[in-house]
Write a protein that holds these residues in place. Sequence first.
Motif, PDB file in Angstrom:
ATOM      1  N   THR A 146       0.923  -1.324  -0.013  1.00  0.00           N
ATOM      2  CA  THR A 146       0.008   0.033  -0.135  1.00  0.00           C
ATOM      3  C   THR A 146       0.932   1.469   0.015  1.00  0.00           C
ATOM      4  OG1 THR A 146      -0.194  -0.154   2.560  1.00  0.00           O
ATOM      5  CG2 THR A 146      -2.055  -1.016   1.160  1.00  0.00           C
ATOM      6  N   THR A 150       2.092   3.837  -5.909  1.00  0.00           N
ATOM      7  CA  THR A 150       2.562   4.943  -6.937  1.00  0.00           C
ATOM      8  C   THR A 150       3.676   5.709  -6.335  1.00  0.00           C
ATOM      9  OG1 THR A 150       0.994   7.079  -6.238  1.00  0.00           O
ATOM     10  CG2 THR A 150       0.133   5.187  -7.917  1.00  0.00           C
ATOM     11  N   GLU A 152       3.967   8.706  -6.175  1.00  0.00           N
ATOM     12  CA  GLU A 152       3.247   9.921  -5.280  1.00  0.00           C
ATOM     13  C   GLU A 152       2.658   9.559  -3.819  1.00  0.00           C
ATOM     14  OE1 GLU A 152       3.606  10.771  -9.521  1.00  0.00           O
ATOM     15  OE2 GLU A 152       2.261   9.136  -8.442  1.00  0.00           O
ATOM     16  N   ILE A 153       2.391   8.086  -3.960  1.00  0.00           N
ATOM     17  CA  ILE A 153       1.719   7.651  -2.757  1.00  0.00           C
ATOM     18  C   ILE A 153       3.029   7.391  -1.802  1.00  0.00           C
ATOM     19  CG2 ILE A 153       0.627   5.652  -1.861  1.00  0.00           C
ATOM     20  CD1 ILE A 153      -1.380   5.504  -4.009  1.00  0.00           C
ATOM     21  N   THR A 156       4.081  10.756  -0.334  1.00  0.00           N
ATOM     22  CA  THR A 156       3.208  11.171   0.874  1.00  0.00           C
ATOM     23  C   THR A 156       3.304  10.388   2.019  1.00  0.00           C
ATOM     24  OG1 THR A 156       1.476  11.568  -0.804  1.00  0.00           O
ATOM     25  CG2 THR A 156       0.919  11.414   1.573  1.00  0.00           C
ATOM     26  N   LEU A 228      -5.486  10.682   0.974  1.00  0.00           N
ATOM     27  CA  LEU A 228      -4.629   9.443   0.924  1.00  0.00           C
ATOM     28  C   LEU A 228      -5.326   8.058   0.478  1.00  0.00           C
ATOM     29  CD1 LEU A 228      -1.718   8.346   0.618  1.00  0.00           C
ATOM     30  CD2 LEU A 228      -1.684   8.365   3.145  1.00  0.00           C
ATOM     31  N   TYR A 229      -6.420   8.216   1.326  1.00  0.00           N
ATOM     32  CA  TYR A 229      -7.332   6.708   1.219  1.00  0.00           C
ATOM     33  C   TYR A 229      -7.842   6.660  -0.086  1.00  0.00           C
ATOM     34  CZ  TYR A 229     -10.453   2.981   2.149  1.00  0.00           C
ATOM     35  OH  TYR A 229     -11.153   1.846   1.980  1.00  0.00           O
ATOM     36  N   ARG A 231      -6.758   7.763  -2.713  1.00  0.00           N
ATOM     37  CA  ARG A 231      -5.784   7.681  -3.903  1.00  0.00           C
ATOM     38  C   ARG A 231      -5.572   6.168  -3.791  1.00  0.00           C
ATOM     39  NH1 ARG A 231      -1.498  12.117  -2.027  1.00  0.00           N
ATOM     40  NH2 ARG A 231      -0.366  10.866  -3.920  1.00  0.00           N
ATOM     41  N   LEU A 232      -5.221   5.655  -2.643  1.00  0.00           N
ATOM     42  CA  LEU A 232      -4.969   4.205  -2.268  1.00  0.00           C
ATOM     43  C   LEU A 232      -6.194   3.383  -2.960  1.00  0.00           C
ATOM     44  CD1 LEU A 232      -3.587   4.396   1.302  1.00  0.00           C
ATOM     45  CD2 LEU A 232      -2.347   3.852  -0.538  1.00  0.00           C
ATOM     46  N   GLU A 235      -6.174   3.657  -6.996  1.00  0.00           N
ATOM     47  CA  GLU A 235      -4.905   3.102  -7.558  1.00  0.00           C
ATOM     48  C   GLU A 235      -5.212   1.216  -7.425  1.00  0.00           C
ATOM     49  OE1 GLU A 235      -1.841   2.468  -9.807  1.00  0.00           O
ATOM     50  OE2 GLU A 235      -3.003   4.317  -9.591  1.00  0.00           O
TER      51      GLU A 235
END
Length: 261
Positions: A146, A150, A152-153, A156, A228-229, A231-232, A235
Amino acid sequence: MNTTASAHWEELTWEEISDLISSGTDAAILPIGATEQHGPQLTVGMDSLLGRHLCASVAQKTGVPTLPLLPYGCSLGHSHRWPGTLALSPQTLISVVTDIADWLYPAGIRKLFLVNSHVTNEAPLRCALEILRARYDDLCIALFNTGKLTPEIAATFSEDADDWHANAAETSLVLHLAPSSVRADKLASSDDPDRTGGCVFSHPVNRTSLNGVTGSPSQATAEAGKTLYQRLEKELVSLIKTGLSETPPLENSYFRNPETA
């Protein structure tokens, strides 16, 4: 694909699972978390909390059932300094995952998505993947971490610490998903810097942190956790949907030499 069935494997009967597989759903999601200390401000179930929520949501959006979450992981690096951690050895985690796959395969599962929400599960899970793809010629296995879905993730998660743990990102996620699992009165005093910069060796957490934290949980917000969640989730849904239609680039068997003209 049957998207009307329960997204949770344990909520289905054997007949329903058989029907699901017969109708074309030959994939499953296996969430792997951990039970380990997460500083003074988070409960020991943080990694499992994220994996459970994320995989349940992704299962609903993809139609791929999620298996029961593994709540124990390879957390040996957190030491016995702080009570609460319950760790498996790498060998045990490898065996648990391969044992599960040994039962999924005869049931008709041919695509297995491992969703890992604890950093140091990655190495044993990769070993399990290696074993299984050599054991079964037509079983495809994907490993998703997780914190690395990405670039980006990943950026973060590591904004406040390269060797992050129980930091702003993780605390933000819990503030969004389960705010009662955050001890708000501990946030302001829980920050602890990353001391691993320039180290040659990989040191256990008892030698790099004063309180089990690496990073700045005082900077956490529920809004940042929600962003953030999302985005997770987005993806992971995309990756699993892509995997469902993916076939091997070549059909050569693992066990036989290709036929020559």
